[in-house]
Write an enzyme that holds these catalytic residues in place. Structure first.
Site, PDB file in Angstrom:
ATOM      1  N   LYS A 175       0.845  -1.195   0.000  1.00  0.00           N
ATOM      2  CA  LYS A 175       0.000   0.000   0.000  1.00  0.00           C
ATOM      3  C   LYS A 175       0.883   1.250   0.000  1.00  0.00           C
ATOM      4  CE  LYS A 175      -3.739  -2.570   0.710  1.00  0.00           C
ATOM      5  NZ  LYS A 175      -4.838  -2.718  -0.271  1.00  0.00           N
ATOM      6  N   LYS A 177      -1.832   1.189  -2.946  1.00  0.00           N
ATOM      7  CA  LYS A 177      -1.805   0.265  -4.069  1.00  0.00           C
ATOM      8  C   LYS A 177      -1.538   0.955  -5.397  1.00  0.00           C
ATOM      9  CE  LYS A 177      -6.901   0.139  -4.184  1.00  0.00           C
ATOM     10  NZ  LYS A 177      -8.048  -0.786  -4.109  1.00  0.00           N
ATOM     11  N   HIS A 294      -6.503 -13.597  -7.564  1.00  0.00           N
ATOM     12  CA  HIS A 294      -7.356 -12.618  -6.894  1.00  0.00           C
ATOM     13  C   HIS A 294      -8.745 -12.678  -7.514  1.00  0.00           C
ATOM     14  CE1 HIS A 294      -8.920  -8.890  -5.199  1.00  0.00           C
ATOM     15  NE2 HIS A 294      -7.927  -8.945  -4.339  1.00  0.00           N
TER      16      HIS A 294
END
Length: 453
Positions: A175, A177, A294
């Site tokens: 992060k 991102k 994902h």
């Protein structure tokens, strides 16, 4: 037209609309071991009998259309049609029912999740006679399972590649991102891996944007992996997202990752598509790459209770298409019922044989035979104080994926990773000593704080 022609036409074909249930509702049908079975939650338009709507779903997702066509006489409808063989009410929902449909195996191309979904859910969900339709579960027969390669490697082979056993694996999504340069991104990867994580991860929407092109990111992340491995003596990885606008570009990125000798790549399997995912999975098997998956866009499909598709179906499809990890969400802080449902599809990802269990949302017994298992990835808002619950709920064969729970540490990225690793090892040690993680979790973490930043 001759009288003879008129006679043949009159006997062999009669045009017009007829009720679906006359052909596609067959409550006497005994399902075959080779049938693909589907459980649909049906919300019909008012005044339509359940038998007609269940039959309509079977028809419109197999051989049927809105009218009788003369070419029906040129094939064996009984051999190829889908059949609604059972209907049951949904408890607490007067207007809904579950329609069970059996599909003959010959309707589907071997080894193609794309074709399977195109047939079963590709058209029927827009059927105006239904107010809503949801695919709750599928039973994939062994004969069809054996046409798929499945995950590139599976759980045991991954552990052997990483030389890591007896605990969950630890990961972290970098992060912010979006917006980091490739060099600063690689620095964050290095700090997290050096601190004790097994993996770091590209966020799902990190592809190849102007602020960080994919090749630059791959190079800096590979450097971070090499350096952290040399310093820790452990095998490390970063989920390099190979998802791209074309399959050709996706494969170019996977090939470059292999040339860099990194252990794992990543794909957004729903936005990228099942054809692309299966192609990448085959490449990873052939070239020794692990594949992290994902599920970006899944909530568009599975969030609504009455319409769409339950995630357990998407999880089964992923195991067939291929992936070594997939995000499964986390049950920490959820209601008990949701926990049972989540762990139901987690078992569908990991286990070889799963019994029917409606209390966990499993409508059919599923036999995966020799298809490798997939590691569920527990992610979304977790931190070290969740570690006892996560260790107890998900067990060793899982990936615990942090983000802000690592990078949000007040001392920095590396101390955040150290805190994650110390908490995990403390929980595993306590569990192995017979301590109750559910009851003593807070105390275990407080004890571990003495040895952690």
């Amino acid at each position: 037209m001759s009288p003879q022609t008129e006679t043949k036409a009159g006997v062999g074909f009669k045009a017009g609309v007829k009720e679906y249930k006359l052909t596609y509702y067959t409550p006497e049908y005994e399902t075959k071991d080779t049938d693909i079975l589907a459980a649909f939650r049906v919300t019909p338009q008012p005044g339509v009998p359940p038998e007609e709507r269940g039959a309509a779903v079977a028809a419109e997702s197999s051989t049927g259309t809105w009218t009788t066509v003369w070419t029906d006489g040129l094939t064996s409808l009984d051999r190829y049609k889908g059949r609604c063989y059972h209907i049951e009410p949904v408890p607490g929902e007067e207007e809904q029912f579950i329609a069970y449909v059996a599909y003959p195996l010959d309707l589907f191309e071997e080894g193609s999740v794309t074709n399977m979904f195109t047939s079963i859910v590709g058209n029927v969900f827009g059927f105006k006679a239904l107010r809503a339709l949801r695919l709750e579960d599928l039973r994939i027969p062994v004969a069809y399972v054996k046409t798929f390669q499945g995950p590139p490697h599976g759980i045991q082979v991954e552990r052997d590649k990483l030389n890591k056993y007896g605990r969950p694996l630890l990961g972290c999504t970098i992060k912010p991102k979006l917006g980091l340069s490739a060099k600063n991104y690689g620095r964050a990867v290095y700090e997290c891996l050096r601190g004790g994580l097994d993996f770091t991860k590209d966020d799902e929407n990190v592809n190849s944007q102007p602020f960080m092109r994919w090749r630059d990111r791959f190079l800096f992340c590979a450097e971070a992996i090499y350096k952290s491995q040399a310093e820790t003596g452990e095998i490390k990885g970063h989920y390099l997202n190979a998802t791209a606008g074309t399959c050709e570009d996706m494969m170019k990125r996977a090939v470059f990752a292999r040339e860099l000798e990194v252990p794992i790549v990543m794909h957004d399997y729903l936005t990228g598509g099942f054809t692309a995912n299966t192609t990448l999975s085959h490449y990873c098997r052939d070239n020794g790459l692990l594949l992290h998956i994902h599920r970006a866009m899944h909530a568009v499909i599975d969030r609504q209770k009455n319409h769409g598709m339950h995630f357990r179906v998407l999880a089964k499809a992923l195991r067939m298409s291929g992936g070594d990890h997939i995000h499964s969400g986390t049950v920490v802080g959820k209601l008990e019922g949701e926990r049972d449902i989540t762990l139901g599809f987690v078992d569908l990802l990991r286990d070889d044989y799963i019994e029917k269990d409606r209390s966990r949302g499993i409508y059919f017994t599923q036999d995966w035979v020799s298809l490798p298992g997939v590691l569920p990835v527990a992610s979304r808002g977790i931190h070290v104080w969740h570690m006892p619950a996560l260790t107890e709920i998900f067990g060793d064969d899982s990936v615990l994926q942090f983000g802000g729970g690592t990078l949000g540490h007040p001392w920095g990225n590396a101390p955040g990773a150290v805190a994650n690793r110390v908490a995990l090892e403390a929980c595993v040690k306590a569990r192995n000593e017979g301590r109750d993680l559910a009851r003593e979790g807070g105390e275990i973490i407080r004890e571990a704080c003495k040895w952690s930043p």
